[in-house]
Enzyme design. Structure first.
Site, PDB file in Angstrom:
ATOM      1  CG  HIS A   1      51.164  65.132  92.407  1.00  0.00           C
ATOM      2  ND1 HIS A   1      51.039  63.767  92.498  1.00  0.00           N
ATOM      3  CD2 HIS A   1      51.640  65.565  93.606  1.00  0.00           C
ATOM      4  CE1 HIS A   1      51.410  63.396  93.708  1.00  0.00           C
ATOM      5  NE2 HIS A   1      51.794  64.454  94.399  1.00  0.00           N
TER       6      HIS A   1
ATOM      7  CG  ASP B   1      54.852  71.415  97.615  1.00  0.00           C
ATOM      8  OD1 ASP B   1      54.807  71.386  98.848  1.00  0.00           O
ATOM      9  OD2 ASP B   1      55.247  70.454  96.932  1.00  0.00           O
TER      10      ASP B   1
HETATM   11  N1  COA Z   1      55.529  73.112  84.817  1.00  0.00           N
HETATM   12  C1  COA Z   1      55.460  72.997  83.484  1.00  0.00           C
HETATM   13  N2  COA Z   1      55.194  71.829  82.849  1.00  0.00           N
HETATM   14  C2  COA Z   1      55.006  70.755  83.620  1.00  0.00           C
HETATM   15  C3  COA Z   1      55.072  70.812  85.027  1.00  0.00           C
HETATM   16  C4  COA Z   1      55.344  72.052  85.611  1.00  0.00           C
HETATM   17  N3  COA Z   1      55.431  72.187  86.950  1.00  0.00           N
HETATM   18  N4  COA Z   1      54.864  69.586  85.540  1.00  0.00           N
HETATM   19  C5  COA Z   1      54.662  68.782  84.493  1.00  0.00           C
HETATM   20  N5  COA Z   1      54.741  69.492  83.332  1.00  0.00           N
HETATM   21  C6  COA Z   1      54.608  68.944  81.974  1.00  0.00           C
HETATM   22  C7  COA Z   1      55.904  68.278  81.581  1.00  0.00           C
HETATM   23  O1  COA Z   1      56.779  69.198  80.951  1.00  0.00           O
HETATM   24  C8  COA Z   1      55.427  67.215  80.619  1.00  0.00           C
HETATM   25  O2  COA Z   1      55.113  67.846  79.386  1.00  0.00           O
HETATM   26  P1  COA Z   1      55.428  67.115  77.977  1.00  0.00           P
HETATM   27  O3  COA Z   1      54.563  65.876  78.008  1.00  0.00           O
HETATM   28  O4  COA Z   1      55.051  68.112  76.967  1.00  0.00           O
HETATM   29  O5  COA Z   1      56.894  66.791  78.005  1.00  0.00           O
HETATM   30  C9  COA Z   1      54.107  66.773  81.255  1.00  0.00           C
HETATM   31  O6  COA Z   1      53.630  67.906  81.997  1.00  0.00           O
HETATM   32  C10 COA Z   1      54.254  65.576  82.172  1.00  0.00           C
HETATM   33  O7  COA Z   1      55.187  65.904  83.197  1.00  0.00           O
HETATM   34  P2  COA Z   1      56.307  64.951  83.791  1.00  0.00           P
HETATM   35  O8  COA Z   1      57.529  65.778  84.081  1.00  0.00           O
HETATM   36  O9  COA Z   1      56.466  63.743  82.941  1.00  0.00           O
HETATM   37  O10 COA Z   1      55.661  64.533  85.163  1.00  0.00           O
HETATM   38  P3  COA Z   1      56.343  63.699  86.331  1.00  0.00           P
HETATM   39  O11 COA Z   1      55.264  62.836  86.877  1.00  0.00           O
HETATM   40  O12 COA Z   1      57.614  63.039  85.910  1.00  0.00           O
HETATM   41  O13 COA Z   1      56.757  64.840  87.377  1.00  0.00           O
HETATM   42  C11 COA Z   1      56.570  66.473  89.035  1.00  0.00           C
HETATM   43  C12 COA Z   1      55.931  65.237  88.411  1.00  0.00           C
HETATM   44  C13 COA Z   1      55.833  66.814  90.332  1.00  0.00           C
HETATM   45  C14 COA Z   1      58.036  66.178  89.394  1.00  0.00           C
HETATM   46  C15 COA Z   1      56.483  67.637  88.031  1.00  0.00           C
HETATM   47  O14 COA Z   1      55.145  67.927  87.769  1.00  0.00           O
HETATM   48  C16 COA Z   1      57.218  68.861  88.538  1.00  0.00           C
HETATM   49  O15 COA Z   1      58.437  68.973  88.382  1.00  0.00           O
HETATM   50  N6  COA Z   1      56.486  69.853  89.159  1.00  0.00           N
HETATM   51  C17 COA Z   1      57.138  71.022  89.705  1.00  0.00           C
HETATM   52  C18 COA Z   1      57.752  70.703  91.058  1.00  0.00           C
HETATM   53  C19 COA Z   1      56.707  70.567  92.135  1.00  0.00           C
HETATM   54  O16 COA Z   1      55.837  71.396  92.300  1.00  0.00           O
HETATM   55  N7  COA Z   1      56.843  69.491  92.930  1.00  0.00           N
HETATM   56  C20 COA Z   1      55.973  69.220  94.046  1.00  0.00           C
HETATM   57  C21 COA Z   1      55.132  68.005  93.817  1.00  0.00           C
HETATM   58  S1  COA Z   1      53.952  67.821  95.141  1.00  0.00           S
END
Ligand code: COA
Length: 385
Positions: free
Chosen positions: A266, A322
């Site tokens: 998140h 979720d």
């Molecule tokens: N699975 C695997 N790795 C994850 C992850 C996931 N669901 N969510 C974050 N990470 C990792 C990223 O790869 C990144 O790693 P790195 O620093 O080695 O590159 C790190 O954690 C930071 O993540 P980031 O993508 O920069 O976070 P964000 O704030 O841009 O994105 C979300 C937030 C919610 C979009 C992201 O966590 C995600 O795509 N989650 C899955 C979708 C989901 O469940 N969404 C519902 C949200 S309520």
């Protein structure tokens, strides 16, 4: 500010009194009330009014609001007719966006917005909010029947919002525990500060578009898998994994390919999402009711969470709302591609609370950009290129 921050991370987009979260301590409040208290003591109806009005209602105010919601559950048959022409294979979120946008044509009421620069008529704002929140559940459940070739189940006025939603899906009086779980899920999904879909609602609202179009814009934004669409992906992912024994190898494969684990992570929370903790408690209640007999998907989810704790927690990535809502809805027999629509039903309360707040102090959103393209250049005629 000239610095471009991808995803607007940390950039305040509005000033709001509606909800607040502390992503380090794992605290979420609606109008100052912790989500844990609301999930246990409130109802979705009361939470809607709290979000819209900013205070816990008196018994009389709540009864009145509840009556208004019940009265507005029915939709014109034209909406059902529109649904019949939509492909049954289409995604429910696309149907929902279409149906909500079309409501504006059948239930007009944007005079207040177009007639002035700013809408201060709280009566109008309240009535529009009731009309939309009440019909969201009806439309989502109607689609379940229409897409399967049947007439929808008519809404019932004698049921609570959560009970009626489940009733309209199945056509049967809902199990009391399912109704309690659905009510809590609606409360937990009703609001969450300035997330992507709420931001979309604010932007649309700032143009003084009708509330139907405001909510339609938010529905379109919620649909994506990085936002509300994640709960549906969680179930697909667990089905793909198959059983707890397959978790370690599956996870290794995904992480080494830098793929996302749905329902994990998140932007704001660096600890476990407080809503996920509450949902876990509800899952335990469901387990007790079934004397521990849950599906293999449930055990797979627990194994996946444990494996992710080891691999992803060091990055601050934990289960989000979720992850568990998808599993709970699945255990309750709801169709996975409707999970995000049910999320939208709940979130309509938050979107409309933000719409109301935006109208109270409106200025159209018009951010700037950091231009990174060509500087001014001479046009080359077609035959000289
Ligand atoms: N699975 C695997 N790795 C994850 C992850 C996931 N669901 N969510 C974050 N990470 C990792 C990223 O790869 C990144 O790693 P790195 O620093 O080695 O590159 C790190 O954690 C930071 O993540 P980031 O993508 O920069 O976070 P964000 O704030 O841009 O994105 C979300 C937030 C919610 C979009 C992201 O966590 C995600 O795509 N989650 C899955 C979708 C989901 O469940 N969404 C519902 C949200 S309520």
């Amino acid at each position: 500010m000239n610095e471009y921050l991808p995803g607007l991370e940390g950039v305040p987009a509005t000033r709001s009194n509606i909800s607040d979260l502390d992503g380090i301590k794992g605290i979420l409040t609606y109008r100052g009330y912790p989500i844990e208290d609301l999930a246990i003591n409130s109802t979705f109806e009361e939470t809607c009014l709290l979000l819209l009005d900013g205070r816990l209602p008196t018994r009389a105010a709540l009864d009145d609001f509840d009556r208004q919601l019940r009265r507005n559950r029915v939709v014109k048959y034209n909406i059902r007719e529109i649904m019949k022409y939509l492909p049954a294979t289409g995604h429910p979120m696309e149907m929902l966006q279409t149906a909500i946008a079309s409501l504006g044509m059948f239930y007009q009421g944007d005079e207040c917005l177009t007639g002035s620069d700013m809408c201060q008529d709280l009566n109008y704002v309240h009535n529009m909010s009731v009309k939309i929140i009440a019909r969201m559940a009806t439309i989502v459940a109607m689609w379940e029947h229409v897409r399967n070739g049947y007439d929808p189940v008519a809404p019932r006025k004698d049921l609570t919002y959560a009970e009626n939603l489940l009733y309209m899906f199945s056509g049967e009086a809902p199990d009391p525990l399912y109704a309690k779980i659905m009510d809590a899920c609606l409360i937990l999904h009703a609001e969450h500060t300035i997330n992507a879909s709420t931001f979309a609602a604010l932007v649309a609202g700032s143009t003084l578009g009708s509330p139907y179009l405001v909510v339609a814009a938010a529905i379109g934004t919620l649909a994506g898998p990085l936002h509300g669409g994640a709960n549906e992906r969680v179930v697909e992912m667990l089905e793909q994994i198959g059983s707890p024994a397959n978790v370690p190898a599956w996870l290794e494969d995904k992480l080494s390919n830098k793929e996302k684990i749905w329902g994990m992570g998140h932007r704001e929370y660096k600890v476990k999402d407080p809503r996920a903790i509450i949902l876990q408690g509800l899952m335990r209640e469901l387990m007790d009711q079934r004397s521990g007999n849950m599906s293999v998907m449930f055990d797979t989810a627990l194994a996946l969470e444990a494996a992710c704790e080891e691999r992803l927690a060091p990055k601050g990535v934990y289960p989000n709302v979720d992850f568990y809502s998808g599993i709970l809805y699945r255990e309750m027999g709801l169709p996975p591609d409707q999970f995000t629509s049910i999320f939208a039903v709940a979130r309509s309360a938050g979107w409309l609370a933000h719409w109301r707040e935006q109208l109270g102090d409106n200025r159209i959103f018009r951010p700037t950009q950091v231009y990174a393209g060509e500087s001014v250049r001479e046009y080359v005629p077609l035959d000289q290129r």
